[in-house]
Write a protein that holds these residues in place. Sequence first.
Motif, PDB file in Angstrom:
ATOM      1  N   VAL A 148       0.833  -1.209   0.000  1.00 20.90           N
ATOM      2  CA  VAL A 148       0.000   0.000   0.000  1.00 20.90           C
ATOM      3  C   VAL A 148       0.863   1.253   0.000  1.00 20.90           C
ATOM      4  O   VAL A 148       0.763   2.103  -0.887  1.00 20.90           O
ATOM      5  CB  VAL A 148      -0.942  -0.009   1.230  1.00 20.90           C
ATOM      6  CG1 VAL A 148      -1.710   1.308   1.310  1.00 20.90           C
ATOM      7  CG2 VAL A 148      -1.902  -1.183   1.143  1.00 20.90           C
ATOM      8  N   PHE A 149       1.727   1.378   1.006  1.00 22.78           N
ATOM      9  CA  PHE A 149       2.531   2.589   1.133  1.00 22.78           C
ATOM     10  C   PHE A 149       3.643   2.645   0.083  1.00 22.78           C
ATOM     11  O   PHE A 149       3.929   3.700  -0.478  1.00 22.78           O
ATOM     12  CB  PHE A 149       3.135   2.680   2.538  1.00 22.78           C
ATOM     13  CG  PHE A 149       2.130   2.997   3.602  1.00 22.78           C
ATOM     14  CD1 PHE A 149       1.839   4.316   3.930  1.00 22.78           C
ATOM     15  CD2 PHE A 149       1.456   1.991   4.271  1.00 22.78           C
ATOM     16  CE1 PHE A 149       0.912   4.616   4.907  1.00 22.78           C
ATOM     17  CE2 PHE A 149       0.534   2.279   5.248  1.00 22.78           C
ATOM     18  CZ  PHE A 149       0.241   3.600   5.569  1.00 22.78           C
ATOM     19  N   GLY A 150       4.270   1.501  -0.157  1.00 26.93           N
ATOM     20  CA  GLY A 150       5.387   1.482  -1.105  1.00 26.93           C
ATOM     21  C   GLY A 150       4.960   1.821  -2.522  1.00 26.93           C
ATOM     22  O   GLY A 150       5.687   2.506  -3.257  1.00 26.93           O
ATOM     23  N   SER A 151       3.770   1.368  -2.933  1.00 29.20           N
ATOM     24  CA  SER A 151       3.310   1.669  -4.295  1.00 29.20           C
ATOM     25  C   SER A 151       3.085   3.164  -4.477  1.00 29.20           C
ATOM     26  O   SER A 151       3.435   3.739  -5.522  1.00 29.20           O
ATOM     27  CB  SER A 151       2.027   0.891  -4.587  1.00 29.20           C
ATOM     28  OG  SER A 151       1.016   1.221  -3.635  1.00 29.20           O
ATOM     29  N   VAL A 152       2.508   3.823  -3.468  1.00 25.12           N
ATOM     30  CA  VAL A 152       2.303   5.277  -3.543  1.00 25.12           C
ATOM     31  C   VAL A 152       3.651   5.995  -3.570  1.00 25.12           C
ATOM     32  O   VAL A 152       3.866   6.929  -4.370  1.00 25.12           O
ATOM     33  CB  VAL A 152       1.453   5.756  -2.345  1.00 25.12           C
ATOM     34  CG1 VAL A 152       1.331   7.280  -2.360  1.00 25.12           C
ATOM     35  CG2 VAL A 152       0.080   5.116  -2.383  1.00 25.12           C
ATOM     36  N   GLU A 153       4.559   5.563  -2.718  1.00 21.43           N
ATOM     37  CA  GLU A 153       5.864   6.232  -2.655  1.00 21.43           C
ATOM     38  C   GLU A 153       6.658   6.013  -3.934  1.00 21.43           C
ATOM     39  O   GLU A 153       7.360   6.930  -4.401  1.00 21.43           O
ATOM     40  CB  GLU A 153       6.633   5.723  -1.431  1.00 21.43           C
ATOM     41  CG  GLU A 153       6.033   6.198  -0.119  1.00 21.43           C
ATOM     42  CD  GLU A 153       6.474   5.378   1.071  1.00 21.43           C
ATOM     43  OE1 GLU A 153       7.250   4.418   0.856  1.00 21.43           O
ATOM     44  OE2 GLU A 153       6.062   5.668   2.208  1.00 21.43           O
ATOM     45  N   LEU A 154       6.566   4.817  -4.515  1.00 17.15           N
ATOM     46  CA  LEU A 154       7.270   4.567  -5.780  1.00 17.15           C
ATOM     47  C   LEU A 154       6.698   5.425  -6.899  1.00 17.15           C
ATOM     48  O   LEU A 154       7.421   5.870  -7.796  1.00 17.15           O
ATOM     49  CB  LEU A 154       7.180   3.083  -6.138  1.00 17.15           C
ATOM     50  CG  LEU A 154       8.075   2.141  -5.336  1.00 17.15           C
ATOM     51  CD1 LEU A 154       7.786   0.687  -5.690  1.00 17.15           C
ATOM     52  CD2 LEU A 154       9.547   2.452  -5.595  1.00 17.15           C
ATOM     53  N   LEU A 155       5.384   5.657  -6.854  1.00 14.26           N
ATOM     54  CA  LEU A 155       4.767   6.532  -7.856  1.00 14.26           C
ATOM     55  C   LEU A 155       5.329   7.949  -7.743  1.00 14.26           C
ATOM     56  O   LEU A 155       5.686   8.576  -8.753  1.00 14.26           O
ATOM     57  CB  LEU A 155       3.249   6.533  -7.666  1.00 14.26           C
ATOM     58  CG  LEU A 155       2.440   7.381  -8.656  1.00 14.26           C
ATOM     59  CD1 LEU A 155       2.610   6.844 -10.076  1.00 14.26           C
ATOM     60  CD2 LEU A 155       0.962   7.386  -8.266  1.00 14.26           C
TER      61      LEU A 155
END
Length: 551
Positions: free
Chosen positions: A237-244
Amino acid sequence: MFAPVLALWFFSLGSIGLYNLVKYDISVVRAFNPIYIYLFFKKNGKDAWSALGGCVLCITGAEAMFADLGHFSVKAIQIAFTLVVFPCLLLAYMGQAAYLMKYPDSANRIFYDSVPDSLFWPVFVLAALAAMIASQAMISATFSCIKQAMALGCFPRLKIIHTSRKRMGQIYIPVINWFLMIMCVVVVSIFQSTTDIANAYGIAEVGVMLVSSTLVTIVMLLIWQTNLLLVLCFPLVFGSVELLYMSAVLSKIAEGGWLPLAFASVFLCVMYIWNYGSVLKYRSEVREKISMDFLLDLGSTLGTVRVPGIGLLYNELVQGIPSIFGQFLLSLPAIHSTIVFVCIKYVPVPMVRLEERFLFRRVGPKDYHMFRCVTRYGYKDVRKEDHHVFEQLLVASLEKFLRKEAQDLALERNLLESDLDSVSVASRDPEASGSYGTEELKIPLMHERRFDESGTSASEETTSALPSSVMALDEDPSLEYELSALREAIDSGFTYLLAHGDVRAKKKSFFLKKLVINYFYAFLRRNCRAGAANMSVPHMNILQVGMTYMV
């Protein structure tokens, strides 16, 4: 003044934002509807993705609060962020959006243009003060991070000045302070634009988020031992947003984003080289330590003359006799009557209680008067004590160790005599089993005894049955002799025996290792703070012997 100024600053942000929201266009609250995210990306395409880098800048600075965990409690930061920082920032941005709905040409100066004319100068002064306080918070956080990295052996030793007698976390590191000042001037003079600095800050911001999420995932998995499904959901959840967001800000590398990556690379190299060289040096000390058989062959005089006094030999070994001790025996015409091998270790806990700081162990037979002392500090502990105070604490702990050792030996001796008496009685008793005495001797001396029906243990009964000579330790002649010898050594004074070591790579090492150890690590060792300076010991109390470690 920091707290009132910041409280006034956030209050002004929130109140001005609310004023603009009501006055110009309250309909901007529709932005809370997630459908507008989809419409924004549908309309702008690649430009919308690139704009995410600007969205990151809306929250930059908030991470400084969490970097200050060394100065404030978790609850204080949670309350401040939830009840003050986040609502005021939200109102400020909503007010600016409402102002832009009526005056779209003010986008380049939106902050000051949205401030009412009568409040411009007071807000300008508050903004300058808030910027100074924010920079101070970042500087303090940098000091804390550097100090904890030094405590964990991941950064060269630097001079640390403690600026408060009441608060341990208030520290000042002159070298880092000057470095920050010079770099700030250099960066501003190179970029000459807040846009490029903002791009650099965005990459640093998202990089911090990614590292934090990775570390929290590791903590959840290894320390909290959370359910594996939840552990996988967190980075998903958090990593996908941060990678974006990271993908958006990485497009700004050529426009200033290279700066934090360059700084991170330099600091990574410094920390890795320091840790790599220190580990190799420690392994060399372990490999070349002196065997106990060699000391036993020398006898209690250690092959030289023992003179009254206490020698504190500093080294990094928790076990064994360091090779530098052999250099002292060869170089000095005499050695102290009491030798203490002091090993200072920083353990991965915030603070170590004073009564648990010193761990003693005897080295060799009693007549050698040699001890090992592991002195433990937490990474938030402040080694502020004067060397006299340190010596007093060490000696007091050594006396406690000697008394405890004598008590344990007396108890063990008494238990052994009791067991032998029971064996002799059992051998005379024809009805007793022949294996009873043998089985009793197989039980460890300090074996945990079961409680009987009356609630008292056998070990307590044995202790109460000890003779008066065992209970009164002060009457133990060997203990009294050792304590009197220790007091005589204390009266003669302390000497700090230090090694002036030179670390060199072996001739057969590959080129890169020689380059790292012989030049880079040697440069860091020459220019970092020496151990004697960290201990605040007078030079007249120090003896140094040179030694080369081949790693």
